[in-house]
Scaffold this active site. Structure first.
Site, short mmCIF file in Angstrom:
data_model
loop_
_atom_site.label_atom_id
_atom_site.label_comp_id
_atom_site.label_asym_id
_atom_site.label_seq_id
_atom_site.Cartn_x
_atom_site.Cartn_y
_atom_site.Cartn_z
CG HIS A 20 -2.00 1.03 1.15
ND1 HIS A 20 -3.23 0.77 0.60
CD2 HIS A 20 -2.04 2.33 1.54
CE1 HIS A 20 -3.98 1.85 0.66
NE2 HIS A 20 -3.28 2.81 1.22
CG ASP A 22 -2.48 6.26 0.38
OD1 ASP A 22 -3.46 6.02 -0.35
OD2 ASP A 22 -2.39 5.84 1.55
CD GLU A 123 -6.67 3.24 1.74
OE1 GLU A 123 -6.30 3.02 2.90
OE2 GLU A 123 -6.16 4.13 1.02
CG HIS A 150 -10.61 4.81 3.90
ND1 HIS A 150 -10.63 6.10 4.36
CD2 HIS A 150 -9.30 4.44 3.90
CE1 HIS A 150 -9.40 6.50 4.61
NE2 HIS A 150 -8.56 5.52 4.33
CG HIS A 191 -8.87 1.19 6.32
ND1 HIS A 191 -8.85 2.30 7.14
CD2 HIS A 191 -7.84 1.36 5.44
CE1 HIS A 191 -7.86 3.10 6.78
NE2 HIS A 191 -7.23 2.56 5.76
CG HIS A 212 -2.57 -0.16 4.70
ND1 HIS A 212 -3.60 -0.67 3.94
CD2 HIS A 212 -2.97 1.09 5.05
CE1 HIS A 212 -4.57 0.24 3.84
NE2 HIS A 212 -4.21 1.31 4.52
CG ASP A 320 -0.83 4.06 4.94
OD1 ASP A 320 -1.18 4.39 3.79
OD2 ASP A 320 -1.49 4.34 5.95
#
Length: 395
Positions: A20, A22, A123, A150, A191, A212, A320
């Site tokens: 993961h 971003d 995500e 999420h 999540h 993650h 992350d």
């Protein structure tokens, strides 16, 4: 040979598959996808955790790029498509370093070429807007996992950080999992609420992942994985990819964050408020109460525990990066993975263990999901179920 040298040598053969990152969202937020303004071919350490030189320095061989969009986005499907387009632009701009990857075989081909295999993960189930057709569309565009939620619930699944509503997965949620299995899209349980984790494991015929997440027994945060769920991964074949976010790995940081959030509320601000007045209140709190700092050792503690609970065949890494404001000492950006491997070597992890952690487990899991999908596609047609047909309100 030092542990650091041994770690780097291992990464040349078995580079990191990170679950993961971003970067696409950071590029959206910082420069609205102006890739000249944030050219990742050059050092972007002033702005980002990620660029190609640091991916190379960190021994990254495959990256799941998150195509995350906010849950309150007015059009989450369109925003997700823009994120996918960003990843595609990155691949077009940097073909010598980044290789598109859709399968486990593509990942191995990229490793052989010395390029970073680039996959995508959506995500949050809000990205499909309760539509299995949209789910299939995302798969067709290259998305190879979807995190079921999420930070907020979706209509068919409970999040770890929202008030329970569905009690885990609804009937439509279970259908989403089955359709993901049929496609070969990995079910990502980072999540989601623990009830959702357990329901998804019950519903899935393919390995699941946590792209993650860390261990709840080590750091009591709802974003982490309880031991009973980790213990189910061997039977499922899936994997948990440890994350580096300090407030998920260090108990003191969890407690500090809760106190900081309460301080914001006491002053009349939402804990996520970033206005000048709100940040003034937050900075004053941080001056009085310095933020606890996680380290490489903190993350290694999670991996030690996760290995005991799930076994070495079911672990991975999902840092992350570019999705968190703070990182542990020694893991400041994507160049830091050798520091984690050196710490694990010093703790007695073997090179065979580390090869599974960095590369082999992630490739095996995607390959297994593809095999399950081939079997399901021979016996099951695409689902046309709707949330209205499966989750009709009672009464």
């Amino acid at each position: 040979m030092t542990s650091q040298e041994a770690a780097r040598e291992l990464l040349r053969e078995f580079p990191v598959v990170d679950g993961h990152n971003d970067l696409p969202w950071a590029l959206r937020e910082q420069v609205r996808y102006d890739l000249d303004a944030r050219d990742i071919a050059a050092d972007q350490s002033a702005h980002l955790h990620t660029d190609i030189p640091r991916l190379r320095a960190g021994g990254v061989g495959a990256q799941y790029w998150s195509v995350y969009v906010r849950t309150d986005s007015p059009d989450p499907v369109a925003a997700t498509l823009e994120q996918i387009d960003c990843v595609r632009q990155l691949l077009t701009r940097h073909p010598e370093d980044l290789r598109p990857a859709l399968t486990a075989a593509d990942m191995e081909a990229a490793r052989g070429e010395g390029r970073v295999a680039s996959l995508m993960g959506a995500e949050g189930g809000h990205s499909i807007a309760n539509s299995l057709g949209t789910l299939r569309g995302l798969y067709g565009l290259g998305v190879r996992y979807m995190t079921l939620t999420h930070n907020d619930n979706v209509d068919w699944a409970d999040s770890a950080t929202d008030e329970p509503k569905a009690g885990g997965l609804t009937a439509f949620g279970r259908e989403v999992v089955r359709e993901m299995n049929r496609l070969g899209m990995l079910v990502d349980l980072s999540h989601v609420a623990a009830t959702t984790m357990r329901d998804a494991l019950d519903a899935s015929s393919a390995p699941v992942i946590f792209s993650h997440s860390s261990a709840r027994a080590v750091c009591d945060h709802p974003r982490n994985v309880p031991d009973d769920v980790l213990e189910r991964l061997p039977a499922n074949g899936g994997m948990a990819m440890v994350t580096f976010v300090p407030k998920f790995v260090l108990q003191a940081a969890v407690d500090w964050t809760a106190a900081a959030d309460e301080n914001m509320r006491a002053h009349g601000f939402h804990h996520l408020d970033t206005t000048a007045e709100a940040m003034k209140v937050h900075r004053a709190f941080e001056e009085r109460h310095p933020r606890p700092v996680a380290t490489v050792s903190t993350v290694a503690d999670h991996l030690d525990h996760m290995r005991e609970a799930a076994g070495i065949d079911h672990l991975g890494i999902g840092g992350d990066y570019d999705g968190t404001a703070f990182t542990p000492d020694g893991l400041a950006d994507v160049s830091g993975y050798p520091n984690l491997l050196a710490e694990l070597l010093d703790r007695g992890w073997s090179k065979a263990d580390l090869a599974k952690l960095t590369w082999k487990n992630a490739v095996r899991v995607l390959d297994a999901a593809e095999e399950v999908a081939r079997g399901l596609q021979a016996t099951r047609s695409p689902s046309n179920a709707t949330i209205e047909s499966l989750d009709a309100p009672a009464g």
